[in-house]
Design an enzyme around this catalytic site. Structure first.
Site, PDB file in Angstrom:
ATOM      1  N   CYS A 133     -94.711  -8.951  28.175  1.00 42.51           N
ATOM      2  CA  CYS A 133     -95.050  -8.912  29.601  1.00 42.51           C
ATOM      3  C   CYS A 133     -95.316 -10.308  30.163  1.00 42.51           C
ATOM      4  CB  CYS A 133     -96.272  -8.036  29.825  1.00 42.51           C
ATOM      5  SG  CYS A 133     -96.008  -6.298  29.405  1.00 42.51           S
TER       6      CYS A 133
ATOM      7  N   GLU B 119     -97.670 -11.203  32.216  1.00 44.60           N
ATOM      8  CA  GLU B 119     -99.089 -11.551  32.171  1.00 44.60           C
ATOM      9  C   GLU B 119     -99.442 -12.169  30.821  1.00 44.60           C
ATOM     10  OE1 GLU B 119     -99.051  -7.487  34.385  1.00 44.60           O
ATOM     11  OE2 GLU B 119     -97.794  -8.556  32.960  1.00 44.60           O
TER      12      GLU B 119
ATOM     13  N   CYS C 184     -99.939  -3.228  32.780  1.00 40.23           N
ATOM     14  CA  CYS C 184     -99.851  -2.110  31.835  1.00 40.23           C
ATOM     15  C   CYS C 184    -101.117  -2.086  30.968  1.00 40.23           C
ATOM     16  CB  CYS C 184     -98.597  -2.242  30.970  1.00 40.23           C
ATOM     17  SG  CYS C 184     -98.685  -3.552  29.724  1.00 40.23           S
TER      18      CYS C 184
ATOM     19  N   CYS D  99    -101.556  -5.161  28.706  1.00 40.90           N
ATOM     20  CA  CYS D  99    -101.954  -6.352  29.460  1.00 40.90           C
ATOM     21  C   CYS D  99    -103.403  -6.256  29.910  1.00 40.90           C
ATOM     22  CB  CYS D  99    -101.033  -6.557  30.654  1.00 40.90           C
ATOM     23  SG  CYS D  99     -99.416  -7.203  30.163  1.00 40.90           S
TER      24      CYS D  99
END
Length: 140
Positions: free
Chosen positions: A59, A61, A100, A103
């Protein structure tokens, strides 16, 4: 959910994430961008890395946090992620997305007092990571 006022710095953070994914978007490679602001005001941005095997995908992030930590940054203030539509989608809007679950865990581990910008009912909202992952598991 407890929310906070959106500042001009928050809007700029969304813009940095949007610029990053607009510049680097590629179908089936990168469609999410993220930006994290440190407490000193520095902004680190990144895109996610998509893989054919979904669980290998990383991801945006996580990449932004990893990049910041790798460069000695530790004190984070606010993070945001934005999603670029795939080329075959009719709606071409880039939108703020909620992190998500993985994250949320990562943000909470590295920035337990971090603010998170999300979209809720079509509006930009600022909340804390603690609001997004209450009763988090800890080793203590």
């Amino acid at each position: 959910m407890k929310t906070f006022n959106i500042s001009q710095q928050d809007l700029e953070l969304v813009e940095v994430a949007t610029e990053k994914i607009t510049m680097l978007y590629e179908d089936n490679k990168h469609h999410v961008g993220a930006a994290i602001r440190t407490k000193t005001g520095e902004i680190i941005s990144a895109v996610h890395i998509e893989a054919y095997i979904g669980r290998v995908t990383v991801c945006a992030e996580a990449i932004a946090i990893g990049s910041a930590v790798s460069n000695g940054q530790k004190d984070f203030d606010t993070i945001v992620a934005v999603r670029h539509p795939y080329s075959d989608e009719v709606d071409r809007s880039i939108r703020v997305v909620s992190p998500c679950g993985m994250c949320r865990e990562l943000i909470s581990d590295y920035a337990p007092d971090c603010f998170v910008l999300i979209e809720m009912n079509g509006k930009l909202v600022k909340t804390t990571i603690e609001e997004l992952i209450p009763l988090k598991y800890t080793r203590n």
